[in-house]
Design a protein around this motif. Structure first.
Motif, mmCIF file in Angstrom:
data_model
loop_
_atom_site.group_PDB
_atom_site.id
_atom_site.type_symbol
_atom_site.label_atom_id
_atom_site.label_comp_id
_atom_site.label_asym_id
_atom_site.label_seq_id
_atom_site.Cartn_x
_atom_site.Cartn_y
_atom_site.Cartn_z
ATOM 1 N N SER A 38 0.871 -1.571 -0.076
ATOM 2 C CA SER A 38 -0.092 -0.144 -0.028
ATOM 3 C C SER A 38 1.424 1.582 -0.187
ATOM 4 O O SER A 38 0.548 2.341 -0.679
ATOM 5 C CB SER A 38 -0.749 -0.117 1.599
ATOM 6 O OG SER A 38 -1.689 -1.025 1.068
ATOM 7 N N HIS A 181 -4.949 -0.799 4.247
ATOM 8 C CA HIS A 181 -5.836 0.139 3.927
ATOM 9 C C HIS A 181 -6.083 1.896 4.742
ATOM 10 O O HIS A 181 -5.442 2.782 3.797
ATOM 11 C CB HIS A 181 -7.281 -0.061 4.510
ATOM 12 C CG HIS A 181 -7.571 -1.878 4.369
ATOM 13 N ND1 HIS A 181 -9.000 -2.591 3.962
ATOM 14 C CD2 HIS A 181 -7.178 -3.014 3.637
ATOM 15 C CE1 HIS A 181 -8.731 -3.861 4.042
ATOM 16 N NE2 HIS A 181 -7.511 -3.278 3.178
ATOM 17 N N THR A 184 -3.579 3.624 2.536
ATOM 18 C CA THR A 184 -4.322 3.495 1.053
ATOM 19 C C THR A 184 -4.411 4.954 1.648
ATOM 20 O O THR A 184 -4.680 6.204 0.143
ATOM 21 C CB THR A 184 -4.246 2.857 0.755
ATOM 22 O OG1 THR A 184 -3.847 1.706 0.420
ATOM 23 C CG2 THR A 184 -5.454 2.666 -0.795
ATOM 24 N N ILE A 185 -5.338 4.668 2.748
ATOM 25 C CA ILE A 185 -6.093 6.072 2.189
ATOM 26 C C ILE A 185 -6.049 7.798 3.174
ATOM 27 O O ILE A 185 -5.674 8.898 2.199
ATOM 28 C CB ILE A 185 -7.084 6.035 3.894
ATOM 29 C CG1 ILE A 185 -7.714 4.541 3.448
ATOM 30 C CG2 ILE A 185 -8.075 7.353 4.161
ATOM 31 C CD1 ILE A 185 -8.429 3.924 4.038
ATOM 32 N N ASN A 187 -1.957 8.103 1.768
ATOM 33 C CA ASN A 187 -1.421 8.298 1.167
ATOM 34 C C ASN A 187 -2.693 8.956 -0.369
ATOM 35 O O ASN A 187 -1.964 9.875 -1.021
ATOM 36 C CB ASN A 187 -1.091 7.129 -0.397
ATOM 37 C CG ASN A 187 0.344 6.847 0.058
ATOM 38 O OD1 ASN A 187 0.513 7.497 0.349
ATOM 39 N ND2 ASN A 187 0.896 5.215 0.248
ATOM 40 N N HIS A 188 -3.327 8.485 -0.646
ATOM 41 C CA HIS A 188 -4.844 8.727 -1.622
ATOM 42 C C HIS A 188 -5.168 10.753 -1.038
ATOM 43 O O HIS A 188 -4.782 11.780 -1.980
ATOM 44 C CB HIS A 188 -5.608 8.397 -1.162
ATOM 45 C CG HIS A 188 -7.019 8.996 -2.606
ATOM 46 N ND1 HIS A 188 -8.136 9.966 -2.305
ATOM 47 C CD2 HIS A 188 -7.000 8.862 -3.945
ATOM 48 C CE1 HIS A 188 -8.961 10.180 -2.641
ATOM 49 N NE2 HIS A 188 -8.179 9.890 -3.983
ATOM 50 N N ASP A 191 -1.678 13.062 -1.780
ATOM 51 C CA ASP A 191 -1.679 12.827 -3.346
ATOM 52 C C ASP A 191 -3.158 14.073 -3.826
ATOM 53 O O ASP A 191 -2.481 14.881 -4.411
ATOM 54 C CB ASP A 191 -1.913 11.240 -3.965
ATOM 55 C CG ASP A 191 -1.024 10.646 -3.669
ATOM 56 O OD1 ASP A 191 -0.105 11.017 -3.646
ATOM 57 O OD2 ASP A 191 -1.719 9.552 -4.213
ATOM 58 N N MET A 192 -4.391 14.419 -3.192
ATOM 59 C CA MET A 192 -4.495 14.617 -3.615
ATOM 60 C C MET A 192 -5.235 16.682 -2.979
ATOM 61 O O MET A 192 -4.858 17.503 -3.597
ATOM 62 C CB MET A 192 -6.219 15.095 -3.007
ATOM 63 C CG MET A 192 -6.676 13.118 -3.392
ATOM 64 S SD MET A 192 -7.443 12.995 -5.396
ATOM 65 C CE MET A 192 -8.565 14.275 -5.019
#
Lengths: 193, 193
Positions: A38, A181, A184-185, A187-188, A191-192
């Motif tokens: 992840s 998980h 992943t959350i 990182n996302h 990224d935004m």
């Protein structure tokens, strides 16, 4: 650098486990391997600005920390088994001093206290916890670290060590997620920004 | 119901693969197994309102679809290997009609066209694609489906089939993620609504 530090409370500190039994004999190493996935994988590349530290606290000689270093990383594949092989190779090395086992993979005899103490002073340490501030309030910094735990909660001593060093506490909402998980959350979200 | 439909372009349609070689001989089945994990697992439970459909298009007799049904699910563990064993058991069954291989796991000789045609009319189908509307605009519905692809992009025929049925297109941002990471991001977003 975006650092993810994951505590494996029962994860094996010797290479004496089978790649067929990562969830059993290796002390739920499977959880930590999914965290590596992840943290690093994008659709067709690997994140170069990420570092993952797996803090292994299982028998026979805890603690040991395996470090995955994005800029140098090679031979990393997304499946659990092949990452398990990288960890096993690392655990074969003697590691009183940090030793390199393959490109981008290092091991040393260190636990959570040493890992936290090794963070640069400017590193913004974020504690992910249900009682934290909303994820939307997370701000991006040039050097950030996130601490997560495997299938077991952090112990009281670990938690107070963390609260002392942490620059802030962030919550991912009312639902509790697996560590991979959570990564992943986060990182996302970053990224935004 | 929250449905995740994942197309495995090379994923094996026979049980003739080794659990030691999920990323190789099984046609990147590892990608699909991680999707099952992301779709179902919470920290200490399994999501009951989720269904996962793995559309297998690899040799020797494509297509076949393995369905994981949340409310009935048993024996699901988070590691790739044990979920791989559930898929292998399913592929041992004859499946001209949908057949149950273990509690919550079903298999039938169906591809993406049949899977889409079987969705209830009220099911809101969301196509996840870089050119879609922002994730923040995603609305929750009682019955939703998301279609994702494995390590390969959807083919033109698959994409146009999907665009015809889709109620909307959502983008997770400028970065492209692995399918299992997309599922985690969507689950988290819907959990927050």
């Amino acid at each position: 650098v975006r650092r993810f530090i994951i505590v494996g409370h029962k994860a094996s500190t010797s290479a004496d486990f089978k790649l067929d039994d990562l969830a059993g004999g290796a002390g739920r190493l499977d959880v930590l391997l999914r965290c590596v996935n992840s943290a690093f994988f994008l659709s067709h590349s690997i994140r170069k600005d990420v570092e993952v530290l797996l803090v292994l606290q299982g028998p026979p000689r805890p603690p040991r920390t395996v470090r995955f270093c994005g800029p140098e990383m090679r031979y990393l594949n997304p499946d659990e088994r092949s990452t398990g092989a990288l960890v096993r190779n690392a655990l074969l090395k003697s590691s009183a001093e940090e030793a390199r086992s393959s490109p981008g993979v290092y091991v040393r005899d260190a636990g959570l206290a040493e890992v936290l103490a090794s963070l640069p002073e400017e590193c913004v340490l974020v504690y992910l916890k249900e009682d934290g501030a909303p994820l939307a309030s997370l701000e991006k910094a040039a050097d950030m670290a996130f601490v997560l735990s495997d299938h077991l909660d952090l112990g009281d001593a670990e938690e107070s060590m963390l609260r002392r060093r942490a620059n802030g506490t962030i919550s991912l909402g009312a639902t509790s997620y697996h560590a991979d998980h959570c990564i992943t959350i986060v990182n996302h979200r970053l990224d935004m920004l």
